[in-house]
Design a protein around this motif. Structure first.
Motif, PDB file in Angstrom:
ATOM      1  N   LEU A  16       0.839  -1.193   0.000  1.00 24.28           N
ATOM      2  CA  LEU A  16       0.000   0.000   0.000  1.00 24.28           C
ATOM      3  C   LEU A  16       0.874   1.244   0.000  1.00 24.28           C
ATOM      4  O   LEU A  16       1.673   1.451   0.917  1.00 24.28           O
ATOM      5  CB  LEU A  16      -0.904   0.010   1.235  1.00 24.28           C
ATOM      6  CG  LEU A  16      -1.782   1.253   1.448  1.00 24.28           C
ATOM      7  CD1 LEU A  16      -2.765   1.428   0.303  1.00 24.28           C
ATOM      8  CD2 LEU A  16      -2.510   1.175   2.786  1.00 24.28           C
ATOM      9  N   VAL A  17       0.761   2.040  -1.042  1.00 21.63           N
ATOM     10  CA  VAL A  17       1.409   3.357  -1.069  1.00 21.63           C
ATOM     11  C   VAL A  17       0.346   4.366  -0.646  1.00 21.63           C
ATOM     12  O   VAL A  17      -0.673   4.517  -1.328  1.00 21.63           O
ATOM     13  CB  VAL A  17       1.956   3.692  -2.466  1.00 21.63           C
ATOM     14  CG1 VAL A  17       2.476   5.134  -2.498  1.00 21.63           C
ATOM     15  CG2 VAL A  17       3.076   2.733  -2.839  1.00 21.63           C
ATOM     16  N   SER A  18       0.584   5.007   0.476  1.00 22.44           N
ATOM     17  CA  SER A  18      -0.450   5.871   1.050  1.00 22.44           C
ATOM     18  C   SER A  18       0.046   7.294   1.222  1.00 22.44           C
ATOM     19  O   SER A  18       1.036   7.548   1.902  1.00 22.44           O
ATOM     20  CB  SER A  18      -0.896   5.331   2.412  1.00 22.44           C
ATOM     21  OG  SER A  18      -1.840   6.201   3.002  1.00 22.44           O
ATOM     22  N   SER A  19      -0.665   8.215   0.619  1.00 25.01           N
ATOM     23  CA  SER A  19      -0.471   9.632   0.911  1.00 25.01           C
ATOM     24  C   SER A  19      -1.202   9.943   2.211  1.00 25.01           C
ATOM     25  O   SER A  19      -1.798   9.066   2.828  1.00 25.01           O
ATOM     26  CB  SER A  19      -1.028  10.486  -0.233  1.00 25.01           C
ATOM     27  OG  SER A  19      -0.368  10.202  -1.443  1.00 25.01           O
ATOM     28  N   GLY A  20      -1.162  11.183   2.616  1.00 25.17           N
ATOM     29  CA  GLY A  20      -1.956  11.590   3.775  1.00 25.17           C
ATOM     30  C   GLY A  20      -1.179  12.083   4.967  1.00 25.17           C
ATOM     31  O   GLY A  20      -1.771  12.601   5.913  1.00 25.17           O
ATOM     32  N   ALA A  21       0.152  11.928   4.975  1.00 26.81           N
ATOM     33  CA  ALA A  21       0.913  12.345   6.153  1.00 26.81           C
ATOM     34  C   ALA A  21       0.821  13.845   6.386  1.00 26.81           C
ATOM     35  O   ALA A  21       0.543  14.302   7.503  1.00 26.81           O
ATOM     36  CB  ALA A  21       2.365  11.908   6.019  1.00 26.81           C
ATOM     37  N   ILE A  22       1.069  14.632   5.346  1.00 24.06           N
ATOM     38  CA  ILE A  22       1.010  16.082   5.514  1.00 24.06           C
ATOM     39  C   ILE A  22      -0.411  16.521   5.849  1.00 24.06           C
ATOM     40  O   ILE A  22      -0.638  17.325   6.758  1.00 24.06           O
ATOM     41  CB  ILE A  22       1.523  16.800   4.252  1.00 24.06           C
ATOM     42  CG1 ILE A  22       3.027  16.538   4.070  1.00 24.06           C
ATOM     43  CG2 ILE A  22       1.261  18.303   4.340  1.00 24.06           C
ATOM     44  CD1 ILE A  22       3.621  17.164   2.817  1.00 24.06           C
ATOM     45  N   ALA A  23      -1.383  15.975   5.130  1.00 27.75           N
ATOM     46  CA  ALA A  23      -2.776  16.342   5.394  1.00 27.75           C
ATOM     47  C   ALA A  23      -3.185  15.984   6.817  1.00 27.75           C
ATOM     48  O   ALA A  23      -3.904  16.744   7.485  1.00 27.75           O
ATOM     49  CB  ALA A  23      -3.694  15.647   4.387  1.00 27.75           C
ATOM     50  N   ALA A  24      -2.731  14.826   7.308  1.00 27.78           N
ATOM     51  CA  ALA A  24      -3.084  14.398   8.660  1.00 27.78           C
ATOM     52  C   ALA A  24      -2.464  15.293   9.717  1.00 27.78           C
ATOM     53  O   ALA A  24      -2.988  15.417  10.832  1.00 27.78           O
ATOM     54  CB  ALA A  24      -2.635  12.950   8.876  1.00 27.78           C
ATOM     55  N   GLY A  25      -1.348  15.944   9.387  1.00 27.92           N
ATOM     56  CA  GLY A  25      -0.675  16.789  10.361  1.00 27.92           C
ATOM     57  C   GLY A  25      -1.148  18.222  10.388  1.00 27.92           C
ATOM     58  O   GLY A  25      -0.716  19.000  11.255  1.00 27.92           O
ATOM     59  N   LEU A  26      -2.047  18.610   9.485  1.00 27.81           N
ATOM     60  CA  LEU A  26      -2.488  20.006   9.421  1.00 27.81           C
ATOM     61  C   LEU A  26      -3.263  20.421  10.669  1.00 27.81           C
ATOM     62  O   LEU A  26      -2.906  21.396  11.341  1.00 27.81           O
ATOM     63  CB  LEU A  26      -3.347  20.224   8.173  1.00 27.81           C
ATOM     64  CG  LEU A  26      -2.675  20.000   6.822  1.00 27.81           C
ATOM     65  CD1 LEU A  26      -3.655  20.313   5.686  1.00 27.81           C
ATOM     66  CD2 LEU A  26      -1.425  20.858   6.678  1.00 27.81           C
ATOM     67  N   ALA A  27      -4.345  19.706  10.972  1.00 31.49           N
ATOM     68  CA  ALA A  27      -5.196  20.082  12.100  1.00 31.49           C
ATOM     69  C   ALA A  27      -4.450  20.053  13.431  1.00 31.49           C
ATOM     70  O   ALA A  27      -4.566  20.999  14.230  1.00 31.49           O
ATOM     71  CB  ALA A  27      -6.431  19.195  12.143  1.00 31.49           C
ATOM     72  N   PRO A  28      -3.671  19.003  13.730  1.00 33.64           N
ATOM     73  CA  PRO A  28      -2.947  18.991  15.006  1.00 33.64           C
ATOM     74  C   PRO A  28      -1.986  20.162  15.176  1.00 33.64           C
ATOM     75  O   PRO A  28      -1.703  20.579  16.301  1.00 33.64           O
ATOM     76  CB  PRO A  28      -2.179  17.656  14.959  1.00 33.64           C
ATOM     77  CG  PRO A  28      -2.987  16.788  14.070  1.00 33.64           C
ATOM     78  CD  PRO A  28      -3.531  17.718  13.021  1.00 33.64           C
ATOM     79  N   LEU A  29      -1.478  20.709  14.079  1.00 37.42           N
ATOM     80  CA  LEU A  29      -0.558  21.846  14.157  1.00 37.42           C
ATOM     81  C   LEU A  29      -1.270  23.190  13.992  1.00 37.42           C
ATOM     82  O   LEU A  29      -0.619  24.232  13.923  1.00 37.42           O
ATOM     83  CB  LEU A  29       0.528  21.707  13.084  1.00 37.42           C
ATOM     84  CG  LEU A  29       1.536  20.581  13.314  1.00 37.42           C
ATOM     85  CD1 LEU A  29       2.503  20.483  12.146  1.00 37.42           C
ATOM     86  CD2 LEU A  29       2.297  20.781  14.617  1.00 37.42           C
ATOM     87  N   GLY A  30      -2.601  23.155  13.915  1.00 33.16           N
ATOM     88  CA  GLY A  30      -3.362  24.389  13.812  1.00 33.16           C
ATOM     89  C   GLY A  30      -3.298  25.034  12.442  1.00 33.16           C
ATOM     90  O   GLY A  30      -3.523  26.245  12.315  1.00 33.16           O
ATOM     91  N   LEU A  31      -3.004  24.246  11.408  1.00 29.67           N
ATOM     92  CA  LEU A  31      -2.943  24.773  10.043  1.00 29.67           C
ATOM     93  C   LEU A  31      -4.273  24.521   9.343  1.00 29.67           C
ATOM     94  O   LEU A  31      -4.805  23.408   9.399  1.00 29.67           O
ATOM     95  CB  LEU A  31      -1.809  24.097   9.262  1.00 29.67           C
ATOM     96  CG  LEU A  31      -0.402  24.283   9.836  1.00 29.67           C
ATOM     97  CD1 LEU A  31       0.588  23.378   9.109  1.00 29.67           C
ATOM     98  CD2 LEU A  31       0.024  25.737   9.719  1.00 29.67           C
ATOM     99  N   ASP A  32      -4.801  25.542   8.682  1.00 24.51           N
ATOM    100  CA  ASP A  32      -6.102  25.376   8.034  1.00 24.51           C
ATOM    101  C   ASP A  32      -5.977  24.958   6.573  1.00 24.51           C
ATOM    102  O   ASP A  32      -6.975  24.661   5.918  1.00 24.51           O
ATOM    103  CB  ASP A  32      -6.938  26.646   8.139  1.00 24.51           C
ATOM    104  CG  ASP A  32      -6.244  27.872   7.534  1.00 24.51           C
ATOM    105  OD1 ASP A  32      -5.116  27.703   7.011  1.00 24.51           O
ATOM    106  OD2 ASP A  32      -6.825  28.958   7.589  1.00 24.51           O
ATOM    107  N   ARG A  33      -4.761  24.941   6.041  1.00 23.93           N
ATOM    108  CA  ARG A  33      -4.544  24.491   4.671  1.00 23.93           C
ATOM    109  C   ARG A  33      -3.116  23.989   4.534  1.00 23.93           C
ATOM    110  O   ARG A  33      -2.274  24.260   5.382  1.00 23.93           O
ATOM    111  CB  ARG A  33      -4.812  25.608   3.659  1.00 23.93           C
ATOM    112  CG  ARG A  33      -3.887  26.794   3.788  1.00 23.93           C
ATOM    113  CD  ARG A  33      -4.163  27.831   2.700  1.00 23.93           C
ATOM    114  NE  ARG A  33      -5.532  28.332   2.756  1.00 23.93           N
ATOM    115  CZ  ARG A  33      -5.916  29.349   3.532  1.00 23.93           C
ATOM    116  NH1 ARG A  33      -5.036  29.961   4.306  1.00 23.93           N
ATOM    117  NH2 ARG A  33      -7.153  29.763   3.514  1.00 23.93           N
ATOM    118  N   ARG A  34      -2.875  23.256   3.462  1.00 23.34           N
ATOM    119  CA  ARG A  34      -1.541  22.743   3.210  1.00 23.34           C
ATOM    120  C   ARG A  34      -0.571  23.902   3.012  1.00 23.34           C
ATOM    121  O   ARG A  34      -0.784  24.755   2.148  1.00 23.34           O
ATOM    122  CB  ARG A  34      -1.549  21.856   1.961  1.00 23.34           C
ATOM    123  CG  ARG A  34      -0.202  21.222   1.627  1.00 23.34           C
ATOM    124  CD  ARG A  34      -0.275  20.498   0.292  1.00 23.34           C
ATOM    125  NE  ARG A  34       1.019  19.933  -0.065  1.00 23.34           N
ATOM    126  CZ  ARG A  34       1.389  18.685   0.180  1.00 23.34           C
ATOM    127  NH1 ARG A  34       0.534  17.848   0.751  1.00 23.34           N
ATOM    128  NH2 ARG A  34       2.591  18.257  -0.158  1.00 23.34           N
TER     129      ARG A  34
END
Length: 368
Positions: free
Chosen positions: A47-65
């Motif tokens: 399984l090649v899975s994207s999502g790491a950066i997207a998953a880290g947005l909310a925990p770091l208080g970022l509203d967009r990439r």
């Protein structure tokens, strides 16, 4: 081999959607069979899975990439742990272990790294684990990034000798126009480049949390198909159909045969360190013939590189027609330009009676 994008795993605002992850894992676990491997028809899946950066947005208080590399890396650092933890918990429901494999282009363009990556993936599969592969966004730089996990998936599919690559998106296939526009239709099969002539391919996904789009998926499909691996492009909701061989999405048929590993990474994962400009005769020999590149056919050299580095081979107009591993340092080549190997051996010694780029270390990029 399955690749899933950020938009299929996360919310638009960032953060993993546990229900989406579980739904995907439900499908993959069904295809994998029981943990003993005794179930008829059980398969291995990488399984090649994207999502790491997207998953880290909310925990770091970022509203967009974020656009800057440093904050992307920070988000990846936080998100990658969350992503793998979610997969670990989800696959555990079926008694399956997962193994995290993070790659950069160095791992597919350097031979020793390439072999190590393949051994690790092979061993994980042999031990019944599900390799979860992602680009190592935490340390990757602009110069060494794959750019999107679609291309990474195509290269890893070749690495593990996959029988099929399934690209999962938020769209259920390739369309002959914008899927949201009335009158457009899904393309069921692609047998070669001619089937895509005149097709307008969008460059962005709908969710806005990933870096890819239909362009990168079609390019990944082209790479894999040229390497002898059929590709199915469909939505995550149709993953079961794709993996069980039922008609869905867009099927890209094989267009070539499996090539040597080094030639695939040379064409699609290496970064040229310099360039050699060839005369017309050398261009013909390299592109149309079966010969190696000799010093006599080189008109100019540029860049700083060492023996063994990848370089572009260009025609007189500056177009890159091939790529190869050079046998000389950049500083050595000016004295070789336009000279025969016999003359070089006589004047400089027998060590100079050799090719600048051997045919076995050369891949053609343009044949016309």
């Amino acid at each position: 081999m399955v690749k899933v994008g950020s938009s299929s795993l996360t919310t638009a605002g960032g953060g993993l959607d546990a229900d989406r992850v579980d739904a995907l894992v439900d499908v993959l676990a069904r295809v994998l069979g029981d943990t003993t491997g005794a179930e008829e028809g059980a398969q291995e899946i990488v399984l090649v899975s994207s999502g790491a950066i997207a998953a880290g947005l909310a925990p770091l208080g970022l509203d967009r990439r974020p656009k800057d590399l440093a904050r992307q890396q920070a988000a990846a650092s936080v998100g990658q742990g969350l992503l793998v933890a979610r997969y670990t918990a989800s696959f555990a429901r079926y008694g399956r272990r997962v193994g995290q494999v993070l790659l950069t282009t160095d791992d597919t363009s350097r031979r020793a790294h390439y072999r190590n990556a393949r051994r690790t993936l092979d061993q994980l599969l042999a031990m019944g684990a599900v390799p979860v592969v992602n680009e190592n966004d935490t340390v990757a730089t602009d110069e060494i990034r794959f750019g999107d996990n679609d291309r990474l998936a195509a290269l890893v599919a070749h690495l593990v000798r996959a029988d099929l690559l399934v690209l999962l998106s938020d769209v259920d296939g390739l369309y002959d126009g914008d899927p949201s526009t009335p009158g457009t239709s899904r393309i069921a099969e692609v047998t070669g480049p001619k089937d895509l002539a005149g097709i307008s391919i969008g460059s962005a996904g709908k969710a806005g949390v990933g870096t890819g789009g239909m362009v990168t998926k079609v390019e990944a499909a082209r790479i894999a198909a040229a390497a002898g691996i059929p590709v199915v492009l469909t939505s995550a909701s149709h993953a079961a159909d794709a993996l069980l061989g039922r008609p869905t999405g867009t099927l890209f048929h094989r267009t070539g045969r499996r090539s040597a590993d080094r030639l695939l990474w040379l064409a699609h994962a290496s970064t040229p360190r310099g360039a050699l400009t060839l005369d017309d005769g050398a261009v013909h020999a390299v592109v149309r013939g079966t010969g190696s590149l000799l010093p006599a056919g080189i008109a100019a050299v540029e860049g700083e590189f060492s023996a063994g580095d990848p370089v572009e081979l260009r025609d007189g107009t500056g177009r890159a027609v091939a790529r190869g591993l050079v046998a000389y340092d950049a500083g050595e080549i000016p004295q070789l330009l336009g000279r025969s190997t016999r003359d070089l051996a006589r004047d400089l010694g027998p060590g100079y009676e050799r090719e600048v780029v051997h045919r076995d270390d050369l891949v053609v990029l343009h044949s016309s």
